[in-house]
Design a protein around this motif. Structure first.
Motif, short mmCIF file in Angstrom:
data_model
loop_
_atom_site.label_atom_id
_atom_site.label_comp_id
_atom_site.label_asym_id
_atom_site.label_seq_id
_atom_site.Cartn_x
_atom_site.Cartn_y
_atom_site.Cartn_z
N ASP A 107 28.12 -61.58 -84.95
CA ASP A 107 28.67 -62.90 -85.29
C ASP A 107 29.73 -63.31 -84.26
O ASP A 107 29.80 -64.47 -83.85
N VAL A 108 30.55 -62.34 -83.87
CA VAL A 108 31.60 -62.61 -82.88
C VAL A 108 30.96 -63.01 -81.54
O VAL A 108 31.39 -63.96 -80.90
N ILE A 109 29.90 -62.29 -81.15
CA ILE A 109 29.19 -62.63 -79.91
C ILE A 109 28.60 -64.04 -80.02
O ILE A 109 28.75 -64.86 -79.10
N GLU A 110 27.96 -64.34 -81.13
CA GLU A 110 27.35 -65.66 -81.33
C GLU A 110 28.38 -66.78 -81.23
O GLU A 110 28.18 -67.77 -80.51
N LEU A 111 29.50 -66.64 -81.92
CA LEU A 111 30.55 -67.65 -81.87
C LEU A 111 31.18 -67.74 -80.48
O LEU A 111 31.53 -68.83 -80.02
N GLN A 139 28.89 -69.70 -78.32
CA GLN A 139 29.01 -71.11 -78.73
C GLN A 139 30.26 -71.72 -78.10
O GLN A 139 30.24 -72.85 -77.59
N ARG A 140 31.35 -70.98 -78.14
CA ARG A 140 32.61 -71.46 -77.56
C ARG A 140 32.45 -71.70 -76.06
O ARG A 140 32.87 -72.75 -75.53
N LEU A 141 31.82 -70.76 -75.37
CA LEU A 141 31.61 -70.88 -73.94
C LEU A 141 30.74 -72.09 -73.60
O LEU A 141 31.07 -72.86 -72.69
N LEU A 162 35.45 -63.33 -78.20
CA LEU A 162 35.52 -62.57 -76.95
C LEU A 162 35.89 -63.50 -75.78
O LEU A 162 35.45 -64.65 -75.74
N PRO A 163 36.65 -62.96 -74.82
CA PRO A 163 36.93 -63.76 -73.63
C PRO A 163 35.65 -63.98 -72.82
O PRO A 163 34.70 -63.21 -72.93
#
Length: 173
Positions: free
Chosen positions: A88-92, A95-97, A131-132
């Protein structure tokens, strides 16, 4: 019926409708994290594509603009366990990037995973740190290296992930 009475009835009707509408809006937003209850929904089920730092396409479930103008991402999940996962963190984070590459808005470095266990269950929100960009790029590069046999697969931290992995055989001792 006199005009005064009609105006009085109409005013009462408008007040009741307004109160009902406010209750409905408050009830519909109860599942949102408290921080987002007064925020403006700016994107829902919207696709973003970016070419830098790599080609990516991401579909945002929801994105809200808070009172300071910052966009906060929210991902809706239906699952048996009330928790967020690293996926989920990777997916979001992707999306942010993609969103940051597509527009000039400031996007928060955290987001929310809202989990619903069944159709009638209460929704629970989990705040997650995203994640950055460098970490996302490293994940993409690692995946490309694995797919081109330029990197050696390794066991996952969670043994259950190994059972569904395409690289299970090369990884096995």
């Amino acid at each position: 019926m006199s005009i005064d009475r009609q105006v009085f009835i109409l005013a009462g009707f408008v007040i009741v409708i307004n109160l009902l509408w406010r209750c409905l809006l408050r009830w519909r937003a109860d599942w949102l994290p408290p921080e987002l209850r007064g925020a403006q929904l700016v994107y829902a089920e919207r696709l973003f594509t970016a070419k830098e730092p790599f080609v990516m396409t991401a579909r945002l479930d929801r994105a809200y603009r808070d009172k300071k103008g910052v966009i906060i991402l929210l991902e809706l999940k239906t699952r048996m366990l009330d928790r967020s996962y690293f996926s989920d963190v990777i997916e979001l984070s992707v999306q942010r990037l993609a969103l940051m590459a597509s527009c000039s808005d400031l996007v928060a470095d955290y987001g929310y995973v809202v989990v619903q266990r069944s159709a009638n269950a209460k929704r629970i929100s989990h705040r997650v740190r995203l994640l950055p960009s460098e970490d996302i790029i490293a994940l993409v590069q690692r995946r490309e290296a694995l797919l081109s046999d330029q990197a050696i697969p390794r066991f996952a931290c969670a043994p259950g992930l190994c059972q569904i992995c395409a690289f299970k055989e090369p990884c096995s001792p």
